[in-house]
Every structure is written in C-alpha cells, then in structure tokens.
Design a protein around this motif. Sequence first.
Motif, PDB file in Angstrom:
ATOM      1  N   SER A   2       0.931  -1.381  -0.221  1.00 26.44           N
ATOM      2  CA  SER A   2      -0.141   0.264  -0.305  1.00 26.44           C
ATOM      3  C   SER A   2       1.074   0.976  -0.125  1.00 26.44           C
ATOM      4  O   SER A   2       2.113   1.073   0.437  1.00 26.44           O
ATOM      5  CB  SER A   2      -0.902   0.110   1.226  1.00 26.44           C
ATOM      6  N   HIS A   3       0.361   2.245  -0.455  1.00 28.65           N
ATOM      7  CA  HIS A   3       0.754   3.273  -0.485  1.00 28.65           C
ATOM      8  C   HIS A   3       1.505   4.412   0.617  1.00 28.65           C
ATOM      9  O   HIS A   3       2.351   5.240   0.822  1.00 28.65           O
ATOM     10  CB  HIS A   3       0.513   4.434  -1.228  1.00 28.65           C
ATOM     11  N   PHE A   4       0.125   3.525   1.303  1.00 33.22           N
ATOM     12  CA  PHE A   4       0.524   3.988   3.184  1.00 33.22           C
ATOM     13  C   PHE A   4       1.215   2.682   4.658  1.00 33.22           C
ATOM     14  O   PHE A   4       0.902   3.851   5.096  1.00 33.22           O
ATOM     15  CB  PHE A   4      -0.623   4.490   3.685  1.00 33.22           C
ATOM     16  N   ASP A   5       1.871   2.079   3.385  1.00 30.64           N
ATOM     17  CA  ASP A   5       2.421   1.214   4.476  1.00 30.64           C
ATOM     18  C   ASP A   5       3.510   2.107   4.730  1.00 30.64           C
ATOM     19  O   ASP A   5       3.924   1.699   6.338  1.00 30.64           O
ATOM     20  CB  ASP A   5       3.325   0.376   3.399  1.00 30.64           C
ATOM     21  N   THR A   6       4.225   3.119   4.187  1.00 31.36           N
ATOM     22  CA  THR A   6       5.191   4.107   4.951  1.00 31.36           C
ATOM     23  C   THR A   6       4.657   5.252   6.607  1.00 31.36           C
ATOM     24  O   THR A   6       5.035   5.524   6.953  1.00 31.36           O
ATOM     25  CB  THR A   6       5.737   5.039   4.102  1.00 31.36           C
ATOM     26  N   VAL A   7       3.401   5.049   6.474  1.00 30.25           N
ATOM     27  CA  VAL A   7       3.140   6.056   7.594  1.00 30.25           C
ATOM     28  C   VAL A   7       3.119   5.020   9.026  1.00 30.25           C
ATOM     29  O   VAL A   7       1.900   3.862   9.373  1.00 30.25           O
ATOM     30  CB  VAL A   7       1.164   5.849   7.640  1.00 30.25           C
ATOM     31  N   SER A   8       3.490   6.159   9.700  1.00 26.54           N
ATOM     32  CA  SER A   8       3.858   4.769  11.080  1.00 26.54           C
ATOM     33  C   SER A   8       2.591   4.928  12.422  1.00 26.54           C
ATOM     34  O   SER A   8       1.381   6.559  12.213  1.00 26.54           O
ATOM     35  CB  SER A   8       4.844   5.265  11.726  1.00 26.54           C
TER      36      SER A   8
END
Length: 398
Positions: A2-8
Amino acid sequence: MSHFDTVSLAPADPILSLTEAFKADPNPDKINLSVGVFVDQSGVTPILDTVKEAEKRMLESSTSKSYLPMTGTPAYASLTQKLCFGEELAAQLQGRVASLQTPGGTGALRVAADFIAKNLETKTVWVSNPTWANHKGIFAAPGLKVETYNYFNSATLSLDYCGFLESLEAIPAGDVVVLHGCCHNPTGADLTLEQWEDVARIAASKKWIPLIDFAYQGFGDGIEEDAAAARIVAKAGLPAFVCQSFSKNLGLYQDRVGALHVVTDDASNYANVVSQLKISVRVNYSNPPAHGGAIVTTILSDEKLTEQWHAELAAMRERIASVRTQFVDALKAAGVERDFSFLTQQKGMFSFTGLNKEQAVALREKHSVYIVDSGRINVAGITDDNIDRVVAAIKAVL
C-alpha cells in the motif's frame, strides 16, 4: 503493498486521548479532571447568558455568510486590542500592532510559529519547563527548534524564580520566548507585577522577543489585572507576539475564537508584517470562521453586555478559587498527611498536584479519576458531588 505502508502510528495526544478513555469508561462514577474546560457546580460547561444574547441579536441581524477578510473584521481587531492592552495603550500602539482573528488561541500560536519560521532570523523558540503539552508540537511543526527554560520547582511545587531569571538571562538575542500571560498551564504558578517588570527588563537587555500565550484572561485575578504581562511588555517598547483566546473566558470552546497581536518595535515594519501574516493565514485556513468572532464583537461593542460578561466571568473565577480552598480543606479533613495548601496559592483552572505518573495511572485504572500523567488536574472539574470521591481516590493512591 500500500502507498500508506510508510505511515507509522502517531503517539496519542497526552490530554485529548484521556478524554477518549474517559468516555469509554463504563464506571458511572467516573470523573474527568484532565481536559481544560470550565464546568459549573453541576458539572456542566455552560453557555454564558451574554453569549446567548449575542447569538440572538446576530440571528436577527445577519444578512450574509460570505467570507471574512483574511485578518478578520476591523471591529474585532480593535476590540480585542483594547481588551488585551487597554484603551489608552491600544491607541498608542496604532500603526505598530498587527491584529488578526484566528481559529482559537491554538490558531494564533500556529500562525505566529509559521511567521517566525519564515520571516525572523532566529529558528529557536523557548518554552517553560513544564508548559502546555501542545506548545512544543506547534512550534516544531514549521521547523523551529524548541528549547526549555527553568520555571517550576517540582520539589516545592512553586515558581522557581531564581532559576527562571537565570534562564532568561542566558537566552540568545533574537530568540523567541513563550510566556504564559496568566494562569500558567499546567502549574497555576504565576508571576507578580514586579516579576513581569523584571521579565521586560531582561528582554530589553538581552534583545529576545516575548511571545505571550494569553489563554485565560479573567480567570486569574481579573480582566484588567491578568493583562499585566502584555501591557508591561508593550509599554516597554518591545517587539512581541500576544496569542489571545476566548475559549475559556467566554466559554466559546467549540467556536474556536482567538486573536494574534504582533507588536512591532518600528512602525515602518507594520505593512510588511501584515502582508506576511496574511500569507500564513492564506496557506493555512484562508480566512477565519465568522460566528465566534461575531459573538466576541457583539459583546465587547455593547457596554451592558460587556458589564454582564464581566460579572459572569467573575463568578467563574470565584468558583475556581472556592474549589481550591474546599479541596485543600477536604484533603486535610480526610487525613491526607501531605500538605496541599500550595493549591490555594495557584491561579486558574490548572494545578500540579505533585502526584507522579504511577499515581495518575492508578487514579484512572482503580478509581476512574482521570488526570494527566504529569499530575496536572483541572481544578474546575471538582464539584460538590464528586469532591469526596476525588479526595478518597487521592488518599488511596498516596
């Protein structure tokens, strides 16, 4: 992927997250002393009668929902300046003070932070140790470095005035120093008039810039008395920022009404400052919401409504002072050995109790009494109906 996998996962807000936990607590006797809202003796955050009257008048006279100017209305700017600085000083500051309506005191602080980061040579802002939990995040957001100065002695639970002055003397020229105008959040430990004169003298000598967070005017000693910090700094001819809020003293929490006043030390800088403030507003929220500002304008422009508001505000202030005394007396009567008399010397809604994080957690988990991990409590949340339970819980965790 997902493009949002980098969001912690972001850490929970230390205060607002407690409100969420409080709401989820099934205990019918739960008590919330964490969030900073005034409640009356029945535990309700009231709508002031003056606010109701102002809204009634606005309903009858409003003709449009069009945008406000980026800085808000001229009437709002003028009236809030007079409330902050007093009529005589506000008149003297004309052409030197840039004022704008903001979405609450928080909005004023953020616009100030953006302005500082973009336009001033300094990139460092100093806040008190301790300070309001949101200060560091607000000033760090536009890339400013946040440092702390000494303010409170956690051993004596009182102002560390010598340490405070030593810190101020060491702050580099050009840096911005965040000062609580009154009702220091979270300690309730305020400066005297003489001490504010010392602050202004040091600021002038060391050439750093005061930023006064003025969120509780009227909750300390009175509307005029609580404005001493802003007025002393302005009278000294210092450049300064004042971030004003009407959440507490008019009960306009959800309407988000504030003001930012930027006092320049040279009238020739006024136009440039206003132009840059407008850019900060434009890229942030474009223009302020109208409703809350119209309430403030309606009240402050009517002599009778203003007088009525003063009386309502005095009643809120007196309730808080009375609760402090009742709370200290109740703790003593319950056989709590620790001396809590310092609470009666503090001002405003907040106080440091001296309770540690483990005790704060125990209050929440074992007694459903919600306070911040630092031991800060909202004194205004204590009522006749819950004071005995609060005292018993504190006695238990001690």
